[in-house]
Design an enzyme around this catalytic site. Structure first.
Site, PDB file in Angstrom:
ATOM      1  N   ASP A 124      33.593  24.350  -8.334  1.00  0.00           N
ATOM      2  CA  ASP A 124      33.340  23.429  -7.524  1.00  0.00           C
ATOM      3  C   ASP A 124      32.552  22.714  -8.050  1.00  0.00           C
ATOM      4  O   ASP A 124      31.732  22.151  -9.145  1.00  0.00           O
ATOM      5  CB  ASP A 124      32.728  24.115  -6.086  1.00  0.00           C
ATOM      6  CG  ASP A 124      32.266  23.708  -5.009  1.00  0.00           C
ATOM      7  OD1 ASP A 124      32.939  22.530  -5.110  1.00  0.00           O
ATOM      8  OD2 ASP A 124      31.305  23.525  -4.081  1.00  0.00           O
ATOM      9  N   SER A 125      32.142  21.606  -7.313  1.00  0.00           N
ATOM     10  CA  SER A 125      31.072  20.166  -7.587  1.00  0.00           C
ATOM     11  C   SER A 125      29.694  20.728  -8.012  1.00  0.00           C
ATOM     12  O   SER A 125      28.595  20.039  -8.391  1.00  0.00           O
ATOM     13  CB  SER A 125      31.394  19.253  -6.584  1.00  0.00           C
ATOM     14  OG  SER A 125      30.802  19.876  -5.350  1.00  0.00           O
ATOM     15  N   CYS A 171      37.161  24.232  -4.693  1.00  0.00           N
ATOM     16  CA  CYS A 171      36.793  22.179  -3.636  1.00  0.00           C
ATOM     17  C   CYS A 171      37.808  22.179  -3.511  1.00  0.00           C
ATOM     18  O   CYS A 171      38.925  21.230  -4.488  1.00  0.00           O
ATOM     19  CB  CYS A 171      36.026  22.019  -5.427  1.00  0.00           C
ATOM     20  SG  CYS A 171      35.263  20.143  -4.512  1.00  0.00           S
ATOM     21  N   GLU A 173      23.294  23.189  -0.984  1.00  0.00           N
ATOM     22  CA  GLU A 173      23.264  22.340  -2.729  1.00  0.00           C
ATOM     23  C   GLU A 173      21.176  23.052  -2.926  1.00  0.00           C
ATOM     24  O   GLU A 173      20.780  24.092  -3.692  1.00  0.00           O
ATOM     25  CB  GLU A 173      23.186  21.337  -3.241  1.00  0.00           C
ATOM     26  CG  GLU A 173      24.822  20.970  -3.586  1.00  0.00           C
ATOM     27  CD  GLU A 173      25.616  22.092  -4.474  1.00  0.00           C
ATOM     28  OE1 GLU A 173      24.436  22.496  -5.495  1.00  0.00           O
ATOM     29  OE2 GLU A 173      26.437  23.028  -4.489  1.00  0.00           O
ATOM     30  N   CYS A 179      35.954  22.420   3.674  1.00  0.00           N
ATOM     31  CA  CYS A 179      34.806  22.290   1.822  1.00  0.00           C
ATOM     32  C   CYS A 179      34.267  23.359   2.445  1.00  0.00           C
ATOM     33  O   CYS A 179      33.871  24.094   3.378  1.00  0.00           O
ATOM     34  CB  CYS A 179      33.725  20.942   1.901  1.00  0.00           C
ATOM     35  SG  CYS A 179      32.393  20.812   1.136  1.00  0.00           S
ATOM     36  N   HIS A 201      31.923  24.171   1.051  1.00  0.00           N
ATOM     37  CA  HIS A 201      30.246  24.756   0.869  1.00  0.00           C
ATOM     38  C   HIS A 201      30.010  24.827   2.577  1.00  0.00           C
ATOM     39  O   HIS A 201      29.184  25.749   2.626  1.00  0.00           O
ATOM     40  CB  HIS A 201      29.347  23.145   0.689  1.00  0.00           C
ATOM     41  CG  HIS A 201      28.923  22.795  -0.627  1.00  0.00           C
ATOM     42  ND1 HIS A 201      30.085  22.211  -1.902  1.00  0.00           N
ATOM     43  CD2 HIS A 201      27.522  22.410  -1.718  1.00  0.00           C
ATOM     44  CE1 HIS A 201      29.791  22.160  -2.606  1.00  0.00           C
ATOM     45  NE2 HIS A 201      27.957  22.860  -2.575  1.00  0.00           N
TER      46      HIS A 201
END
Length: 271
Positions: A12-13, A75, A153, A185, A187
């Protein structure tokens, strides 16, 4: 090592894909898992599709260099930008994400569905095609949620600032009658509790990590790639950003992580 004893690669990012890794671990308890947080290039959501495509290919090549027998693009933005070229280049199964519009449409009684996602996902041709295929009789409210990825994050899942951000980008769809919200998403499942607090008990919240994990298991089984080991699988983690920063976030989102390795320079640098 036979092919079916090789690990599964996931990326993922950043750390958001851990929401998918969690579901993979639940359905594939004996598989070894490799996870790359491409945090040095975070966020993907506001970057050009060509940039994201190159990052996805680069991280995918790293996972293959570590013996990955399958790759999960955990992602939505990277899936939209790169899944086609990854499948063309790589000779292993490549599994991607897409917002769960089909189950959301089935759940909605108001026929209004909100999709909470990054700008990159919402602007992609893949998302437009998905809306066109699945939502003929339903109004779709596409809502970008700037700042959500960054809060996850940081491991900041409950501060007043995070609560305010969640309220700011959840309420518009609710005010327009949405009774179902899609988390577009990876996240965002880490904010699902806050989203539910804003939305209330009568609003459905749809995420797709568990469906992706089940699809991965079916694909591995069909290709004869499921491990035969009975011992619990292990996880290894890399980050293209500062490993100590990723380590702090991972400690919140994946308790028990002891080490985050730096992604080798040839794979960590921008393209």
């Amino acid at each position: 090592m036979t092919g079916n004893e090789h690990p599964i690669g996931v990326f993922d990012s950043g750390v958001g894909g851990l929401s998918v890794l969690r579901e993979i671990r639940a359905v594939l308890p004996h598989e070894n898992l490799l996870y790359v947080a491409d945090s040095g290039h975070l966020p993907y959501g506001n970057k050009p599709a060509e940039y994201i495509e190159q990052r996805a290919l680069t991280v995918g090549r790293f996972l293959l260099s570590r013996g990955a027998k399958a790759i999960v693009v955990a992602c939505n933005t990277a899936t939209a930008a790169a899944i086609t070229v990854m499948r063309a280049e790589f000779r292993v199964p490549v599994i991607g994400m897409e917002p769960g519009l089909k189950p959301a449409v089935a759940l909605s009684k108001s026929l209004v569905v909100g999709v909470l996602a990054t700008e990159g996902t919402l602007k992609s041709a893949k998302f437009r095609d998905l809306v066109g295929r699945t939502t003929e009789k339903v109004e779709v409210i596409a809502q970008a949620c700037p700042g959500w990825v960054e809060q996850v994050e940081r491991g900041d899942l409950g501060s007043p600032a995070t609560r305010d951000l969640v309220r700011r980008y959840t309420e518009p769809a609710l005010e327009r009658g949405a009774d179902t919200l899609v988390l577009g998403c990876t996240h965002y499942p880490f904010l699902a509790g806050l989203i539910a607090d804003v939305a209330g008990p009568d609003v459905h919240i749809v995420e797709t990590g568990s469906a992706v994990a089940r699809h991965l298991r079916r694909r591995l089984e069909a290709d004869g790639l499921l491990t035969r080991r009975m011992a619990p699988g292990v996880e290894l983690f890399w980050s293209s950003g500062p490993a100590e920063v990723a380590g702090r976030s991972l400690a919140v989102l994946w308790p028990g992580v002891h080490r985050v390795r730096p992604l080798p320079a040839g794979f960590a640098a921008g393209d």
